[in-house]
Design a protein around this motif. Structure first.
Motif, PDB file in Angstrom:
ATOM      1  N   SER A  50      44.821  30.185  56.874  1.00  0.00           N
ATOM      2  CA  SER A  50      43.700  30.343  55.950  1.00  0.00           C
ATOM      3  C   SER A  50      43.599  29.154  54.999  1.00  0.00           C
ATOM      4  CB  SER A  50      43.852  31.645  55.155  1.00  0.00           C
ATOM      5  OG  SER A  50      45.076  31.648  54.434  1.00  0.00           O
ATOM      6  N   ASP A  57      37.162  23.185  55.558  1.00  0.00           N
ATOM      7  CA  ASP A  57      35.799  23.544  55.174  1.00  0.00           C
ATOM      8  C   ASP A  57      35.373  22.772  53.931  1.00  0.00           C
ATOM      9  OD1 ASP A  57      33.419  24.849  55.441  1.00  0.00           O
ATOM     10  OD2 ASP A  57      34.061  26.670  54.409  1.00  0.00           O
ATOM     11  N   THR A 139      28.667  28.390  44.694  1.00  0.00           N
ATOM     12  CA  THR A 139      30.055  28.846  44.582  1.00  0.00           C
ATOM     13  C   THR A 139      30.140  30.363  44.695  1.00  0.00           C
ATOM     14  OG1 THR A 139      30.579  26.967  43.157  1.00  0.00           O
ATOM     15  CG2 THR A 139      32.110  28.810  43.130  1.00  0.00           C
ATOM     16  N   ILE A 141      28.097  32.360  46.330  1.00  0.00           N
ATOM     17  CA  ILE A 141      27.888  32.725  47.736  1.00  0.00           C
ATOM     18  C   ILE A 141      29.133  32.413  48.563  1.00  0.00           C
ATOM     19  CG2 ILE A 141      26.509  32.237  49.791  1.00  0.00           C
ATOM     20  CD1 ILE A 141      24.161  31.603  47.940  1.00  0.00           C
ATOM     21  N   TYR A 142      29.739  31.258  48.302  1.00  0.00           N
ATOM     22  CA  TYR A 142      30.935  30.832  49.038  1.00  0.00           C
ATOM     23  C   TYR A 142      32.093  31.797  48.796  1.00  0.00           C
ATOM     24  CZ  TYR A 142      34.082  27.427  51.171  1.00  0.00           C
ATOM     25  OH  TYR A 142      34.975  26.798  51.987  1.00  0.00           O
ATOM     26  N   LYS A 144      31.909  34.916  47.790  1.00  0.00           N
ATOM     27  CA  LYS A 144      31.592  36.221  48.364  1.00  0.00           C
ATOM     28  C   LYS A 144      31.768  36.216  49.873  1.00  0.00           C
ATOM     29  CE  LYS A 144      27.913  39.706  48.524  1.00  0.00           C
ATOM     30  NZ  LYS A 144      26.514  40.021  48.114  1.00  0.00           N
ATOM     31  N   THR A 145      31.379  35.105  50.533  1.00  0.00           N
ATOM     32  CA  THR A 145      31.510  35.028  51.989  1.00  0.00           C
ATOM     33  C   THR A 145      32.973  35.033  52.418  1.00  0.00           C
ATOM     34  OG1 THR A 145      29.453  33.767  52.128  1.00  0.00           O
ATOM     35  CG2 THR A 145      30.924  33.659  54.026  1.00  0.00           C
ATOM     36  N   LEU A 146      33.830  34.299  51.696  1.00  0.00           N
ATOM     37  CA  LEU A 146      35.249  34.223  52.044  1.00  0.00           C
ATOM     38  C   LEU A 146      36.067  35.363  51.457  1.00  0.00           C
ATOM     39  CD1 LEU A 146      35.932  30.396  51.611  1.00  0.00           C
ATOM     40  CD2 LEU A 146      35.379  31.644  53.695  1.00  0.00           C
ATOM     41  N   ALA A 147      35.416  36.219  50.645  1.00  0.00           N
ATOM     42  CA  ALA A 147      36.099  37.363  50.024  1.00  0.00           C
ATOM     43  C   ALA A 147      37.303  36.911  49.204  1.00  0.00           C
ATOM     44  CB  ALA A 147      36.522  38.376  51.084  1.00  0.00           C
TER      45      ALA A 147
END
Length: 337
Positions: A50, A57, A139, A141-142, A144-147
């Motif tokens: 991870s 990324d 940031t 959104i990022y 939230k997407t990666l939790a």
């Protein structure tokens, strides 16, 4: 971890090495101490899946954050140059009047250079503020997407200052040449009405005789393009860079879609993967398939391994598949199955 396993047991150590210490030596000593208990593998922080994926990324996003702004700044500089060149050309008589009234070359240069400076300052201020507020949105959104469990957003004053000055510098550089040209105009020549450009045929009309038979609706614009070559060149560069921005964006989106299609339509084609704490007999797959609830069930064996090459170790997973496996596709670097 009694509440998890029902007994007092652990199966993993997480170690932080002090700064300045020889990490490789520490890892070697820890392996020697824990060797009697059986070590499956040692994973450094940079090889932790991870962590490595997150860094890759972020590196990709950093690369895009450098390429796209540079393209926008170059396009903005070209537009500023063309605009100021046209202003100086149109106001040549006013420039001559200023010089005749006693304005120095330095004052004329600074006057027209201030056009580019004002454009750069206004654009840099707007871009810096918009970039800061949009960075919070991106940031969020990022994260939230990666939790991610938490996030911390601060005011990066140094980065904002760098972005501010990088927004001004291209505009100022683009305005230097037109402003210098304005300052070098002689009053008498500048106030004189410019003579019309001498008309002449294009060199292209000699080998391509059909161009001479074109109507004036096509012939005049075509000749104007080649008569002011420098202006046409900068216009072409601006259009080319603008189109390149669009194509780069589409290429980036297309590469992501291709990667996702390759990974989840050709390689990992299964809908779900079930992992057991202990290895199960291979016949379990046929037993589950016989229940009629699933269309396809295939067995997979995953074993942690350590690869060694030229003194370097890398911990990963070896995946064993049956010869007739279809849900987990394997492809060579050339794209062959």
């Amino acid at each position: 971890m009694t509440w998890i396993t029902g007994g007092s047991s652990i199966n993993e150590f997480c170690v932080i090495v002090d700064k300045g210490a020889d990490r490789a030596l520490v890892i070697k000593e820890v392996e020697n101490i824990l060797e009697p208990y059986g070590i499956v593998g040692v994973v450094p922080a940079e090889e932790q899946p991870s962590n490595a994926a997150l860094k890759i990324d972020l590196q990709e996003m950093g690369s895009m954050a450098q390429v796209f702004p540079m393209l926008f700044l170059v396009v903005g500089a070209l537009v500023t140059y063309v605009m100021l060149t046209r202003i100086v050309y149109k106001e040549s008589s006013q420039i001559g009047m200023m010089r005749a009234l006693g304005y120095s070359r330095r004052e004329v240069l600074l006057y027209y250079l201030s056009f580019a400076l004002i454009i750069g300052v206004v654009g840099a201020v707007a871009g810096t503020l918009a970039g800061y507020f949009l960075s919070e949105v991106v940031t969020g959104i990022y994260v939230k997407t990666l939790a991610l469990p938490f996030t911390s957003i601060g005011m990066p004053w140094m980065l904002m200052a760098e972005g501010f000055f990088l927004g001004i510098i291209p505009c100022v550089i683009a305005g230097i040449l037109p402003a210098y040209t304005a300052s070098r105009l002689n009053p008498a020549e500048a106030m004189r009405t410019p003579a019309p450009t001498r008309g002449r045929k294009l060199l292209l009309e000699r080998p391509f005789h059909f161009l001479t038979r074109l109507s004036h609706l096509w012939k005049i614009p075509l000749r104007n393009i080649f008569r002011n070559r420098l202006r046409s060149l900068y216009t072409l560069l601006g259009v080319a860079l603008g189109i390149s921005l669009i194509l780069v964006s589409f290429a980036f989106m297309d590469s992501i879609n291709s990667f996702m299609a390759l990974q989840f339509e050709n390689i990992q084609k299964y809908d779900a993967q079930i992992t057991f704490a202990q290895p199960q007999p291979e016949t379990m797959a046929s037993e589950v398939l016989s229940e009629g609830m699933y269309e396809k069930v295939e067995p997979v064996l995953q074993v942690p391994v350590t690869l060694e090459h030229e003194g370097k170790n890398y911990t990963t997973m070896a995946i064993g598949l049956s010869p007739e496996a279809e849900l987990y596709g394997l492809y060579s670097s050339s794209g062959e199955r």
